[in-house]
Design a protein around this motif. Structure first.
Motif, PDB file in Angstrom:
ATOM      1  N   ALA A 146      -2.491   1.362  -4.938  1.00 53.66           N
ATOM      2  CA  ALA A 146      -1.807   2.600  -5.305  1.00 53.66           C
ATOM      3  C   ALA A 146      -2.612   3.795  -4.801  1.00 53.66           C
ATOM      4  N   PHE A 147      -1.961   4.952  -4.797  1.00 54.52           N
ATOM      5  CA  PHE A 147      -2.579   6.180  -4.321  1.00 54.52           C
ATOM      6  C   PHE A 147      -2.316   7.315  -5.302  1.00 54.52           C
ATOM      7  N   ASN A 148      -3.233   8.265  -5.331  1.00 52.10           N
ATOM      8  CA  ASN A 148      -3.027   9.558  -5.964  1.00 52.10           C
ATOM      9  C   ASN A 148      -2.827  10.523  -4.809  1.00 52.10           C
ATOM     10  N   HIS A 149      -1.592  10.728  -4.443  1.00 51.37           N
ATOM     11  CA  HIS A 149      -1.169  11.467  -3.260  1.00 51.37           C
ATOM     12  C   HIS A 149      -1.737  10.773  -2.017  1.00 51.37           C
ATOM     13  N   LEU A 150      -2.780  11.301  -1.393  1.00 48.56           N
ATOM     14  CA  LEU A 150      -3.319  10.674  -0.182  1.00 48.56           C
ATOM     15  C   LEU A 150      -4.617   9.911  -0.419  1.00 48.56           C
ATOM     16  N   ASP A 151      -5.104   9.915  -1.654  1.00 49.55           N
ATOM     17  CA  ASP A 151      -6.372   9.259  -1.973  1.00 49.55           C
ATOM     18  C   ASP A 151      -6.136   7.907  -2.638  1.00 49.55           C
ATOM     19  N   PRO A 194       9.259   3.017  -7.650  1.00 51.81           N
ATOM     20  CA  PRO A 194       8.351   4.161  -7.622  1.00 51.81           C
ATOM     21  C   PRO A 194       8.330   4.784  -6.224  1.00 51.81           C
ATOM     22  N   GLY A 195       7.797   5.992  -6.162  1.00 55.90           N
ATOM     23  CA  GLY A 195       7.731   6.683  -4.886  1.00 55.90           C
ATOM     24  C   GLY A 195       6.378   6.588  -4.230  1.00 55.90           C
ATOM     25  N   GLY A 196       5.974   7.718  -3.652  1.00 55.21           N
ATOM     26  CA  GLY A 196       4.865   7.760  -2.724  1.00 55.21           C
ATOM     27  C   GLY A 196       5.493   7.749  -1.344  1.00 55.21           C
ATOM     28  N   VAL A 197       4.954   8.460  -0.412  1.00 53.97           N
ATOM     29  CA  VAL A 197       5.581   8.545   0.909  1.00 53.97           C
ATOM     30  C   VAL A 197       5.534   7.208   1.644  1.00 53.97           C
ATOM     31  N   ALA A 198       4.391   6.564   1.677  1.00 57.08           N
ATOM     32  CA  ALA A 198       4.226   5.338   2.461  1.00 57.08           C
ATOM     33  C   ALA A 198       4.956   4.149   1.843  1.00 57.08           C
ATOM     34  N   ASN A 199       5.022   4.087   0.529  1.00 56.68           N
ATOM     35  CA  ASN A 199       5.616   2.946  -0.164  1.00 56.68           C
ATOM     36  C   ASN A 199       7.065   2.684   0.262  1.00 56.68           C
ATOM     37  N   PRO A 200       7.999   3.609   0.054  1.00 58.62           N
ATOM     38  CA  PRO A 200       9.378   3.315   0.425  1.00 58.62           C
ATOM     39  C   PRO A 200       9.586   3.239   1.934  1.00 58.62           C
ATOM     40  N   ASP A 201       8.728   3.904   2.702  1.00 56.05           N
ATOM     41  CA  ASP A 201       8.833   3.803   4.148  1.00 56.05           C
ATOM     42  C   ASP A 201       8.557   2.370   4.600  1.00 56.05           C
ATOM     43  N   GLN A 202       7.579   1.722   3.971  1.00 59.89           N
ATOM     44  CA  GLN A 202       7.300   0.315   4.274  1.00 59.89           C
ATOM     45  C   GLN A 202       8.412  -0.589   3.749  1.00 59.89           C
ATOM     46  N   LEU A 203       8.872  -0.331   2.529  1.00 57.33           N
ATOM     47  CA  LEU A 203       9.901  -1.189   1.925  1.00 57.33           C
ATOM     48  C   LEU A 203      11.192  -1.186   2.735  1.00 57.33           C
ATOM     49  N   ARG A 204      11.588  -0.025   3.238  1.00 57.03           N
ATOM     50  CA  ARG A 204      12.864   0.043   3.951  1.00 57.03           C
ATOM     51  C   ARG A 204      12.826  -0.680   5.290  1.00 57.03           C
ATOM     52  N   MET A 205      11.629  -1.011   5.757  1.00 56.76           N
ATOM     53  CA  MET A 205      11.484  -1.757   7.002  1.00 56.76           C
ATOM     54  C   MET A 205      11.331  -3.255   6.770  1.00 56.76           C
ATOM     55  N   ASP A 206      11.372  -3.675   5.516  1.00 55.00           N
ATOM     56  CA  ASP A 206      11.190  -5.086   5.163  1.00 55.00           C
ATOM     57  C   ASP A 206      12.522  -5.668   4.686  1.00 55.00           C
ATOM     58  N   ASP A 207      13.044  -6.637   5.413  1.00 55.77           N
ATOM     59  CA  ASP A 207      14.355  -7.211   5.084  1.00 55.77           C
ATOM     60  C   ASP A 207      14.403  -7.811   3.684  1.00 55.77           C
ATOM     61  N   ASP A 208      13.321  -8.451   3.258  1.00 50.38           N
ATOM     62  CA  ASP A 208      13.298  -9.046   1.916  1.00 50.38           C
ATOM     63  C   ASP A 208      13.364  -7.973   0.833  1.00 50.38           C
ATOM     64  N   ALA A 209      12.662  -6.874   1.025  1.00 52.73           N
ATOM     65  CA  ALA A 209      12.675  -5.785   0.041  1.00 52.73           C
ATOM     66  C   ALA A 209      14.057  -5.151  -0.032  1.00 52.73           C
ATOM     67  N   GLU A 235       0.844  -1.189   0.000  1.00 51.68           N
ATOM     68  CA  GLU A 235       0.000   0.000   0.000  1.00 51.68           C
ATOM     69  C   GLU A 235       0.882   1.243   0.000  1.00 51.68           C
ATOM     70  N   GLY A 236       0.461   2.254  -0.782  1.00 54.05           N
ATOM     71  CA  GLY A 236       1.120   3.545  -0.679  1.00 54.05           C
ATOM     72  C   GLY A 236       1.916   4.017  -1.871  1.00 54.05           C
ATOM     73  N   THR A 237       1.994   3.225  -2.920  1.00 53.11           N
ATOM     74  CA  THR A 237       2.717   3.656  -4.116  1.00 53.11           C
ATOM     75  C   THR A 237       1.971   4.791  -4.801  1.00 53.11           C
ATOM     76  N   GLU A 238       2.702   5.806  -5.218  1.00 54.24           N
ATOM     77  CA  GLU A 238       2.110   6.879  -6.010  1.00 54.24           C
ATOM     78  C   GLU A 238       1.809   6.296  -7.386  1.00 54.24           C
ATOM     79  N   GLN A 239       0.531   6.207  -7.733  1.00 52.51           N
ATOM     80  CA  GLN A 239       0.117   5.464  -8.928  1.00 52.51           C
ATOM     81  C   GLN A 239       0.839   5.909 -10.193  1.00 52.51           C
ATOM     82  N   VAL A 240       0.899   7.195 -10.457  1.00 54.98           N
ATOM     83  CA  VAL A 240       1.495   7.674 -11.699  1.00 54.98           C
ATOM     84  C   VAL A 240       2.986   7.342 -11.770  1.00 54.98           C
TER      85      VAL A 240
END
Length: 182
Positions: free
Chosen positions: A47-52, A77-92, A14-19
């Motif tokens: 995916a998200f369009n900013h916060l939606d 890809p970015g989005g605020v939540a996406n990389p924040d979650q990925l960096r906390m996942d050892d497999d990612a 959850e949290g990828t910036e769709q575009v």
């Protein structure tokens, strides 16, 4: 052309910036490449369009079950939540690190470099991002610059980076060019 080259797109559940997912995906497809969605989740990503909330996309592979051996390049890809979650996942983080270990090209946009920071992949590299990551990148040993697109050639991997959705045309064009040369 990227004829039959396989390109991984790594995103959190959850949290990828769709575009920032869909535009590079289309660019890879239009160049003849084969994009695949890799995630830390199993079935679909939101995916998200900013916060939606925006669209959902089916996952092709789990990050825990694959690595750079299965692909020719990586897009984060970015989005605020996406990389924040990925960096906390050892497999990612291990998945991302495997591309640098094997010298395969990587493209990253917006907040995506947070995952690179966690994988210790920005040290000694010139990179751009969303401006709020500037200090994180510098603290991790990278040289942050404010530019539409930055290509950092060199060992072990070529890194393409951009700041934001407005930079997508240059980002997509450049990542295709870099992936074609690899």
């Amino acid at each position: 052309m990227l004829t039959d080259r396989r390109v991984a797109f790594l995103v959190a559940p959850e949290g990828t910036e769709q575009v920032e997912l869909t535009e590079p995906w289309k660019a890879v497809e239009q160049a003849g490449g084969r994009p695949e969605l890799v995630s830390t989740g199993k079935d679909r990503v939101q995916a998200f369009n900013h916060l939606d909330k925006a669209d959902t996309f089916p996952v092709d592979r789990a990050a825990a079950d694959t690595g750079a051996d299965d692909f020719d390049a990586l897009v984060l890809p970015g989005g605020v939540a996406n990389p924040d979650q990925l960096r906390m996942d050892d497999d990612a983080v291990a998945f991302v690190k495997s591309f640098f270990d094997q010298g395969k090209p990587v493209a990253v946009i917006c907040h995506g470099p947070w995952t690179l920071v966690e994988a210790d992949a920005v040290r000694g590299r010139k990179i751009t991002s969303w401006p709020s990551l500037r200090t994180d990148i510098r603290n991790a040993g990278g040289e942050w610059v404010d530019a539409e697109v930055v290509v950092c050639e060199g060992a072990p991997s070529t890194l393409v980076s951009s700041r934001k959705p407005d930079d997508l045309p240059a980002f997509c064009r450049t990542l295709v060019e870099v992936f074609e040369r690899a």
